[in-house]
Design an enzyme around this catalytic site. Structure first.
Site, PDB file in Angstrom:
ATOM      1  N   CYS A  19      32.646  48.537  40.051  1.00  0.00           N
ATOM      2  CA  CYS A  19      32.451  49.923  40.497  1.00  0.00           C
ATOM      3  C   CYS A  19      32.042  50.025  41.967  1.00  0.00           C
ATOM      4  O   CYS A  19      31.313  49.171  42.469  1.00  0.00           O
ATOM      5  CB  CYS A  19      31.365  50.592  39.675  1.00  0.00           C
ATOM      6  SG  CYS A  19      31.617  50.503  37.911  1.00  0.00           S
ATOM      7  N   ARG A  61      37.290  45.823  45.234  1.00  0.00           N
ATOM      8  CA  ARG A  61      36.312  45.407  44.232  1.00  0.00           C
ATOM      9  C   ARG A  61      36.888  45.419  42.817  1.00  0.00           C
ATOM     10  O   ARG A  61      36.325  44.818  41.912  1.00  0.00           O
ATOM     11  CB  ARG A  61      35.080  46.339  44.281  1.00  0.00           C
ATOM     12  CG  ARG A  61      34.346  46.286  45.592  1.00  0.00           C
ATOM     13  CD  ARG A  61      33.397  47.459  45.730  1.00  0.00           C
ATOM     14  NE  ARG A  61      32.238  47.334  44.874  1.00  0.00           N
ATOM     15  CZ  ARG A  61      31.096  46.771  45.238  1.00  0.00           C
ATOM     16  NH1 ARG A  61      30.982  46.272  46.445  1.00  0.00           N
ATOM     17  NH2 ARG A  61      30.073  46.710  44.424  1.00  0.00           N
ATOM     18  N   TRP A  80      34.928  50.532  37.097  1.00  0.00           N
ATOM     19  CA  TRP A  80      35.474  49.374  36.380  1.00  0.00           C
ATOM     20  C   TRP A  80      34.844  49.435  34.998  1.00  0.00           C
ATOM     21  O   TRP A  80      33.632  49.298  34.859  1.00  0.00           O
ATOM     22  CB  TRP A  80      35.097  48.098  37.119  1.00  0.00           C
ATOM     23  CG  TRP A  80      35.683  46.848  36.542  1.00  0.00           C
ATOM     24  CD1 TRP A  80      36.950  46.383  36.740  1.00  0.00           C
ATOM     25  CD2 TRP A  80      35.020  45.895  35.713  1.00  0.00           C
ATOM     26  NE1 TRP A  80      37.112  45.199  36.064  1.00  0.00           N
ATOM     27  CE2 TRP A  80      35.952  44.873  35.420  1.00  0.00           C
ATOM     28  CE3 TRP A  80      33.741  45.794  35.176  1.00  0.00           C
ATOM     29  CZ2 TRP A  80      35.642  43.773  34.627  1.00  0.00           C
ATOM     30  CZ3 TRP A  80      33.425  44.695  34.381  1.00  0.00           C
ATOM     31  CH2 TRP A  80      34.383  43.699  34.122  1.00  0.00           C
ATOM     32  N   ASN A 138      26.735  52.545  39.384  1.00  0.00           N
ATOM     33  CA  ASN A 138      27.286  51.199  39.331  1.00  0.00           C
ATOM     34  C   ASN A 138      26.245  50.341  38.616  1.00  0.00           C
ATOM     35  O   ASN A 138      25.079  50.384  38.975  1.00  0.00           O
ATOM     36  CB  ASN A 138      27.490  50.710  40.787  1.00  0.00           C
ATOM     37  CG  ASN A 138      28.083  49.333  40.855  1.00  0.00           C
ATOM     38  OD1 ASN A 138      28.414  48.747  39.837  1.00  0.00           O
ATOM     39  ND2 ASN A 138      28.224  48.819  42.064  1.00  0.00           N
ATOM     40  N   GLY A 139      26.653  49.604  37.573  1.00  0.00           N
ATOM     41  CA  GLY A 139      25.694  48.788  36.828  1.00  0.00           C
ATOM     42  C   GLY A 139      25.754  49.116  35.343  1.00  0.00           C
ATOM     43  O   GLY A 139      26.710  49.733  34.876  1.00  0.00           O
ATOM     44  N   GLU A 144      40.951  25.101  40.198  1.00  0.00           N
ATOM     45  CA  GLU A 144      41.107  26.286  41.040  1.00  0.00           C
ATOM     46  C   GLU A 144      42.563  26.768  41.036  1.00  0.00           C
ATOM     47  O   GLU A 144      42.829  27.971  40.977  1.00  0.00           O
ATOM     48  CB  GLU A 144      40.615  25.969  42.466  1.00  0.00           C
ATOM     49  CG  GLU A 144      40.830  27.039  43.509  1.00  0.00           C
ATOM     50  CD  GLU A 144      40.145  28.376  43.208  1.00  0.00           C
ATOM     51  OE1 GLU A 144      39.376  28.476  42.248  1.00  0.00           O
ATOM     52  OE2 GLU A 144      40.450  29.337  43.937  1.00  0.00           O
ATOM     53  N   LYS A 203      43.723  30.452  39.789  1.00  0.00           N
ATOM     54  CA  LYS A 203      44.475  31.357  40.654  1.00  0.00           C
ATOM     55  C   LYS A 203      45.708  31.890  39.928  1.00  0.00           C
ATOM     56  O   LYS A 203      46.022  33.064  39.970  1.00  0.00           O
ATOM     57  CB  LYS A 203      44.946  30.598  41.881  1.00  0.00           C
ATOM     58  CG  LYS A 203      44.482  30.692  43.250  1.00  0.00           C
ATOM     59  CD  LYS A 203      43.480  31.572  43.828  1.00  0.00           C
ATOM     60  CE  LYS A 203      42.406  32.132  43.005  1.00  0.00           C
ATOM     61  NZ  LYS A 203      41.053  31.918  43.441  1.00  0.00           N
ATOM     62  N   GLU A 233      44.719  34.352  37.078  1.00  0.00           N
ATOM     63  CA  GLU A 233      44.205  35.630  37.555  1.00  0.00           C
ATOM     64  C   GLU A 233      45.287  36.604  37.959  1.00  0.00           C
ATOM     65  O   GLU A 233      45.211  37.771  37.629  1.00  0.00           O
ATOM     66  CB  GLU A 233      43.356  35.411  38.825  1.00  0.00           C
ATOM     67  CG  GLU A 233      41.979  34.916  38.602  1.00  0.00           C
ATOM     68  CD  GLU A 233      41.201  34.922  39.900  1.00  0.00           C
ATOM     69  OE1 GLU A 233      41.578  34.163  40.825  1.00  0.00           O
ATOM     70  OE2 GLU A 233      40.220  35.668  40.006  1.00  0.00           O
ATOM     71  N   HIS A 283      43.876  12.393  26.469  1.00  0.00           N
ATOM     72  CA  HIS A 283      42.936  12.605  25.369  1.00  0.00           C
ATOM     73  C   HIS A 283      43.167  13.945  24.677  1.00  0.00           C
ATOM     74  O   HIS A 283      42.286  14.443  23.989  1.00  0.00           O
ATOM     75  CB  HIS A 283      41.495  12.507  25.871  1.00  0.00           C
ATOM     76  CG  HIS A 283      41.174  11.160  26.440  1.00  0.00           C
ATOM     77  ND1 HIS A 283      41.023  10.032  25.659  1.00  0.00           N
ATOM     78  CD2 HIS A 283      41.045  10.743  27.726  1.00  0.00           C
ATOM     79  CE1 HIS A 283      40.786   8.990  26.446  1.00  0.00           C
ATOM     80  NE2 HIS A 283      40.795   9.399  27.696  1.00  0.00           N
ATOM     81  N   LYS A 328      36.406  42.412  42.080  1.00  0.00           N
ATOM     82  CA  LYS A 328      36.099  41.506  43.190  1.00  0.00           C
ATOM     83  C   LYS A 328      34.623  41.127  43.194  1.00  0.00           C
ATOM     84  O   LYS A 328      34.262  40.001  43.501  1.00  0.00           O
ATOM     85  CB  LYS A 328      36.470  42.195  44.514  1.00  0.00           C
ATOM     86  CG  LYS A 328      36.300  41.317  45.728  1.00  0.00           C
ATOM     87  CD  LYS A 328      37.316  40.204  45.743  1.00  0.00           C
ATOM     88  CE  LYS A 328      37.084  39.206  46.838  1.00  0.00           C
ATOM     89  NZ  LYS A 328      37.816  37.959  46.583  1.00  0.00           N
TER      90      LYS A 328
HETATM   91  C1  AGP Z   1      38.112  34.135  42.192  1.00  0.00           C
HETATM   92  O1  AGP Z   1      39.464  34.185  42.473  1.00  0.00           O
HETATM   93  C2  AGP Z   1      37.618  35.106  41.265  1.00  0.00           C
HETATM   94  N1  AGP Z   1      38.073  36.399  41.473  1.00  0.00           N
HETATM   95  C3  AGP Z   1      36.238  34.921  40.681  1.00  0.00           C
HETATM   96  O2  AGP Z   1      36.298  33.796  39.881  1.00  0.00           O
HETATM   97  C4  AGP Z   1      35.043  34.789  41.667  1.00  0.00           C
HETATM   98  O3  AGP Z   1      35.132  33.587  42.356  1.00  0.00           O
HETATM   99  C5  AGP Z   1      33.732  34.886  40.877  1.00  0.00           C
HETATM  100  O4  AGP Z   1      33.655  36.136  40.261  1.00  0.00           O
HETATM  101  C6  AGP Z   1      32.513  34.650  41.733  1.00  0.00           C
HETATM  102  O5  AGP Z   1      32.400  35.593  42.735  1.00  0.00           O
HETATM  103  P1  AGP Z   1      31.470  35.394  43.993  1.00  0.00           P
HETATM  104  O6  AGP Z   1      31.967  34.203  44.734  1.00  0.00           O
HETATM  105  O7  AGP Z   1      31.611  36.661  44.754  1.00  0.00           O
HETATM  106  O8  AGP Z   1      30.073  35.166  43.487  1.00  0.00           O
END
Ligand code: AGP
Length: 635
Positions: A2, A27, A78, A104-105, A508, A512, A515, A531, A630
């Site tokens: 949010c 975000r 969100w 927000n929260g 990673e 990616k 996501e 394994h 975000k």
């Molecule tokens: C990364 O591509 C993500 N969107 C997500 O995993 C992110 O790294 C995670 O939410 C942590 O966020 P931060 O680095 O802002 O703490």
């Protein structure tokens, strides 16, 4: 997650609110809304517009409506409590139609409060915890008062209502009967207030990006603070008891060009291509010529200077253990940090998911150093983890990108990543920036401890300085990677394999892809494949193999053979000129060779591009993938 924007001043509020909401789109959100106080003396009314979807959908809804007014609040939501819908979108209106609020929260005790308010005749229009808060403020406003007035003022009612709620909040509330005032408050969710010198205008937002083009003077509210923002008056800040608190004004510089995708079709692609430059920014001033450089030497000696390491040298040297806490991509950077710190500093490092750490009843010794890694600096789990570690006496050394963010402020000390705002939800340049800062940290501390040899120290620094130009060479292969990506869009699963420093890169790369392309992918240590995951391999299964790691090269080649024998569809990331692997696989991407410990900075680049092109080919929203935010400001 949010986003809040607010404005009170002399200009029309609506364009400022909409622009601010666009700035916060990164975000992640699924609905948007705004409220404006319009009218004149004796006839003020609230105009509220909301839409499910994007800010552009909100603009369509509001198109031919009354958008006048110099005071307004706006929101991108969100979904947490209740699906994305117009009814659940903010701002929420109180029963009388006088108050409206954005939040927000999460209000954790909203269920109980909702029941109690229902018993008192309140009817709810949404499923949200936020609506409970606005009704609660309305209810509190009407409670008998002791100071002789008919009702509590808005600020008093907000303070009293907030002392009844548990959870996290950043809020902005207005009352059409007090048309010159916005009341804001925060607890565990960020809120910034931009001020101008003559108090003629105020800007509120979840971060500085919607405020930066109007003023650099920003007050970041602290937990359980309430700001009373009144047209033409000095900003006032109180705690929940009503005692006055200091409104500390900070000068904040946000590079607005970073908030634009400058000719690239998406922020994510721009941010991938930004990496050579922003990594130079990240290293700037931190790698300098050593004063011990002797003139006779062919190359001057270099040294890493991190002021936070210098200033906290004694405590860092005492550390018997380092605990890294983070989430998602930042957790992957932490896994690389563990290898770097253990290698250069010989200090044992644990890497914990912040969300698990905070509830794991962790044993923290006063000599422990806890390193939160976070791009946004606002991740709720990471923030809570360091608050816990801080209470137990650990030194908190933040590695954060968000300047002035909650984690940066909570940490005792730290090093900013300095890669500029990252807008694409999928983290790219922040990841490489985190790895660079972790490398600098390990080198600086290793040198202070005497656990790194001068030769290796010098060689690593020199190679680090070469990384931006080596990344450029990988980026030159964008077209080839795009062509390869197009041959993989059919896939429903991917396997990413790597060893040592490349194992977190495999994780990673898989994250990616998941996501932004919504394709299931798993990262594995290459040798662990046999394994279990080896059972998945057939001629349909793409396997991304990271072989550009010369330390365990032969071992990786054996693992590669195991996949080839089972007809997996391999795409290998190889060191330039690796004829052996070229002869073994159909598809490969050549990357420049580097030191083992710097390998992630090179091998992650083709994986970022691969995910990007697969997602684009599938026609997906790369910068704002579904369900993701975000800044994850709820736990
Ligand atoms: C990364 O591509 C993500 N969107 C997500 O995993 C992110 O790294 C995670 O939410 C942590 O966020 P931060 O680095 O802002 O703490």
């Amino acid at each position: 997650m949010c986003g809040i924007v607010g404005y009170i001043g002399t200009r029309e509020a609506y364009p400022i609110l909409i622009k601010g909401l666009h700035r916060l789109e990164y975000r992640g959100y699924d609905s948007a809304g705004c409220a404006l106080i319009s009218g004149s003396e004796g006839d003020y009314h609230l105009n509220i517009y909301k839409a499910k979807g994007k800010v552009s959908d909100l603009e369509i809804v509001a198109k031919d409506k009354d958008k006048s007014g110099t005071l307004g609040i706006a929101h991108t939501r969100w979904a947490t409590h209740g699906a994305p819908s117009e009814a659940n979108a903010h701002p929420h209106l109180s029963q009388s139609g006088n108050l409206t609020l954005v939040h927000n929260g999460i209000i954790e005790n909203y269920g109980t409060l909702r029941q109690q308010l229902k018993k008192r005749g309140f009817v709810f229009q949404s499923e949200t915890d936020t609506e409970v808060l606005v009704q609660l403020i309305e209810y509190v406003k009407t409670l008998p008062v002791t100071h002789g007035e008919k009702e509590w003022g808005l600020d008093e009612a907000v303070r009293r209502a907030l002392s009844l709620v548990y959870g996290a909040y950043a809020i902005a509330v207005v009352d059409r009967r007090e048309p010159n005032k916005i009341v804001c408050a925060r607890k565990s969710s960020p809120l910034a207030v931009g001020v101008v010198e003559d108090n003629s205008e105020f800007f509120m937002a979840s971060d500085a990006s919607p405020i930066a083009e109007y003023t650099k003077q920003i007050v970041y509210l602290k937990d359980e603070e309430v700001a009373v923002i009144e047209r033409g008056k000095q900003l006032e800040v109180f705690n929940l008891n009503g005692d006055r608190a200091e409104a500390e004004v900070k000068e904040v510089n946000v590079d607005l060009s970073m908030l634009d995708h400058e000719g690239y079709p998406h922020f994510m692609l721009k941010e991938i291509f930004d990496q050579p430059n922003v990594l130079k920014d990240c290293m700037r001033g931190r790698i300098v010529e050593s004063p011990y450089s002797s003139e006779g030497k062919r190359e001057p000696l270099m040294q890493v200077v991190l002021s936070a390491v210098t200033l906290n040298r004694r405590q860092l040297l005492r550390a018997r253990r380092i605990i890294i806490v983070s989430c998602g991509t930042s957790w992957h950077a932490g896994l690389i940090g563990k290898q770097l710190i253990e290698h250069f500093c010989r200090i044992p490092v644990e890497v914990a998911y912040a969300s698990e750490f905070r509830y794991s009843d962790p044993v923290i010794e006063p000599d422990d150093v806890v390193i939160p890694i976070s791009q946004s600096g606002e991740t709720a789990d990471t923030l809570a983890a360091i608050q816990l570690a801080k209470q137990q006496g650990a030194l908190i050394y933040g590695i954060v990108n968000g300047v002035g963010s909650s984690i940066a402020r909570e940490a005792h000390t730290g090093t900013y990543i300095h890669v500029g705002p990252e807008i694409g939800v999928a983290s790219t340049k922040a990841f490489t920036g985190q790895v660079v800062v972790l490398t600098l940290f390990a080198l600086a501390l290793g040198m202070a401890k005497g656990t790194v040899e001068q030769d290796e120290y010098q060689a690593t620094i020199r190679e680090l300085l070469e990384i931006p130009s080596k990344i450029e060479k990988v980026l030159e292969q964008n077209d080839k990677i795009k062509r390869l990506a197009l041959t993989f869009t059919y896939a429903r699963n991917f396997l990413y394999l790597g060893r040592g420093y490349n194992y977190p890169v495999a994780l990673e790369g898989a994250l990616k892809l998941k996501e932004i392309s919504y394709i299931h992918a798993e990262g594995y240590p290459a040798a662990e494949m046999k394994h279990g995951p080896i059972a998945l391999i057939d001629e349909e299964m793409p396997v991304i193999f990271l072989t550009n790691h010369h330390k365990r090269y032969q071992k990786v080649i054996s693992n590669l053979q195991e996949v080839i024998s089972r007809h997996g569809r391999i795409l290998a990331i190889i060191n330039e000129g690796d004829e052996l692997v070229k002869s073994m696989v159909d598809n490969y991407i050549e990357v420049p060779e580097t030191l083992s410990c710097l390998t992630p900075l090179i091998s992650v680049i083709p994986l970022q591009l691969l995910s990007y092109h697969v997602a684009v080919a599938k026609g997906l929203n790369v910068d704002q993938p579904r369900n993701l935010a975000k800044s994850v400001t709820v736990e």
